[in-house]
Write an enzyme that holds these catalytic residues in place. Structure first.
Site, PDB file in Angstrom:
ATOM      1  CG  PHE A 126      -4.520  15.710   1.533  1.00 19.18           C
ATOM      2  CD1 PHE A 126      -5.627  14.937   1.847  1.00 19.18           C
ATOM      3  CD2 PHE A 126      -4.089  15.744   0.210  1.00 19.18           C
ATOM      4  CE1 PHE A 126      -6.297  14.229   0.854  1.00 19.18           C
ATOM      5  CE2 PHE A 126      -4.750  15.029  -0.783  1.00 19.18           C
ATOM      6  CZ  PHE A 126      -5.866  14.272  -0.454  1.00 19.18           C
TER       7      PHE A 126
ATOM      8  NE  ARG B  24      -4.056   8.444  -9.115  1.00 23.26           N
ATOM      9  CZ  ARG B  24      -4.604   8.023  -7.972  1.00 23.26           C
ATOM     10  NH1 ARG B  24      -3.855   7.631  -6.980  1.00 23.26           N
ATOM     11  NH2 ARG B  24      -5.912   7.981  -7.829  1.00 23.26           N
TER      12      ARG B  24
ATOM     13  CD  GLU C 112      -3.165   0.568   0.468  1.00 24.47           C
ATOM     14  OE1 GLU C 112      -2.699   1.425  -0.299  1.00 24.47           O
ATOM     15  OE2 GLU C 112      -4.382   0.457   0.696  1.00 24.47           O
ATOM     16  CG  ASP C 113      -0.879   4.693  -1.645  1.00 29.36           C
ATOM     17  OD1 ASP C 113      -1.579   3.916  -0.972  1.00 29.36           O
ATOM     18  OD2 ASP C 113      -1.361   5.598  -2.341  1.00 29.36           O
TER      19      ASP C 113
ATOM     20  CG  ASP D 278      -5.987   8.424   6.562  1.00 25.92           C
ATOM     21  OD1 ASP D 278      -5.515   8.875   7.606  1.00 25.92           O
ATOM     22  OD2 ASP D 278      -6.792   9.065   5.862  1.00 25.92           O
TER      23      ASP D 278
HETATM   24  C1  PRP Z   1      -5.905   5.457  -0.279  1.00 20.68           C
HETATM   25  C2  PRP Z   1      -4.727   4.531  -0.023  1.00 20.68           C
HETATM   26  C3  PRP Z   1      -5.349   3.406   0.736  1.00 20.68           C
HETATM   27  C4  PRP Z   1      -6.476   4.069   1.500  1.00 20.68           C
HETATM   28  C5  PRP Z   1      -6.043   4.275   2.904  1.00 20.68           C
HETATM   29  O1  PRP Z   1      -6.550   5.049  -1.436  1.00 20.68           O
HETATM   30  O2  PRP Z   1      -4.125   4.096  -1.211  1.00 20.68           O
HETATM   31  O3  PRP Z   1      -5.854   2.393  -0.124  1.00 20.68           O
HETATM   32  O4  PRP Z   1      -6.736   5.327   0.873  1.00 20.68           O
HETATM   33  O5  PRP Z   1      -7.071   4.847   3.661  1.00 20.68           O
HETATM   34  P1  PRP Z   1      -7.653   4.171   4.965  1.00 20.68           P
HETATM   35  O6  PRP Z   1      -6.521   3.634   5.782  1.00 20.68           O
HETATM   36  O7  PRP Z   1      -8.332   5.343   5.652  1.00 20.68           O
HETATM   37  O8  PRP Z   1      -8.635   3.138   4.576  1.00 20.68           O
HETATM   38  P2  PRP Z   1      -7.675   5.924  -2.178  1.00 20.68           P
HETATM   39  O9  PRP Z   1      -9.033   5.522  -1.685  1.00 20.68           O
HETATM   40  O10 PRP Z   1      -7.335   7.382  -2.071  1.00 20.68           O
HETATM   41  O11 PRP Z   1      -7.598   5.419  -3.684  1.00 20.68           O
HETATM   42  P3  PRP Z   1      -6.394   5.506  -4.749  1.00 20.68           P
HETATM   43  O12 PRP Z   1      -5.278   4.636  -4.214  1.00 20.68           O
HETATM   44  O13 PRP Z   1      -6.979   4.970  -6.001  1.00 20.68           O
HETATM   45  O14 PRP Z   1      -5.970   6.952  -4.860  1.00 20.68           O
END
Ligand code: PRP
Length: 174
Positions: free
Chosen positions: A151, A164, A97-98, A101
């Site tokens: 953010f 991105r 994962e990137d 949160d």
């Molecule tokens: C982001 C990130 C995780 C998630 C983390 O994805 O890549 O998958 O949010 O958030 P959490 O811990 O609160 O669940 P996002 O929904 O922004 O989608 P993307 O990767 O397509 O930008």
């Protein structure tokens, strides 16, 4: 007017941490029979750099998830938009994962993948926003723990699909 971007982690810092993670993973899975599960879209650049720093062969697959419900991320309802194409039964798996949160996305994905009976299932995240956590979740490989609730964008992370492609990680200064 666009928002102001300020560098939070530069290329050198990011690549050093990615290299450290790759070294640790290579050491932990010497047999190399490992499947990395990238979480689209945000994780694509991190995964690309991570695999190129590994010294073991790996298989790669992707999932794409989406939060839904009244208030996107805080609702905790997640669905699979794109599933794995590989069977992970009996395999060693690391979710890549990137950013983590609230932890709700990973909590869901972990439970989903556990149902498929992998031999082991670990989590690797480049960024960990620990203070925002709503569910306790064990992150086995962490690149950078973020002290502040910025953010962040760049290096795969977006704001409304922008930024991105940027090679460094910035925070948005409103
Ligand atoms: C982001 C990130 C995780 C998630 C983390 O994805 O890549 O998958 O949010 O958030 P959490 O811990 O609160 O669940 P996002 O929904 O922004 O989608 P993307 O990767 O397509 O930008």
């Amino acid at each position: 007017m666009g928002k102001k971007l300020k560098v939070l982690y530069n290329k050198k810092t990011i690549l050093k941490r990615v290299k450290d993670l790759a070294q640790q993973i290579s050491k932990d899975y010497p047999s190399g029979e490992l499947i990395l599960v990238g979480v689209l879209k945000g994780g694509f650049i991190f995964l690309a750099d991570l695999v190129r720093a590994l010294i073991i062969p790996v298989h790669i697959d992707f999932v794409r998830l989406a939060s839904y419900g009244a208030s996107t991320h805080s609702s905790g309802k997640v669905k699979i938009l794109k599933d794995l194409e590989t069977s992970i039964t009996g395999k060693d798996v690391i979710i890549v994962e990137d950013i983590i949160d609230t932890g709700l996305t990973l909590e869901f994905l972990k439970q989903e993948l556990f149902k498929r009976r992998p031999r082991s299932l670990k989590i690797c995240a480049l960024l960990d926003k620990k203070s925002r956590r709503k569910v306790e979740i064990k992150v086995d490989y962490v690149g950078i723990t973020m002290e502040k609730n910025y953010f962040v964008v760049g290096y795969g992370l977006d704001f409304s699909e922008q930024y991105r492609h940027l090679p460094e990680i910035f925070f948005l200064d409103p």
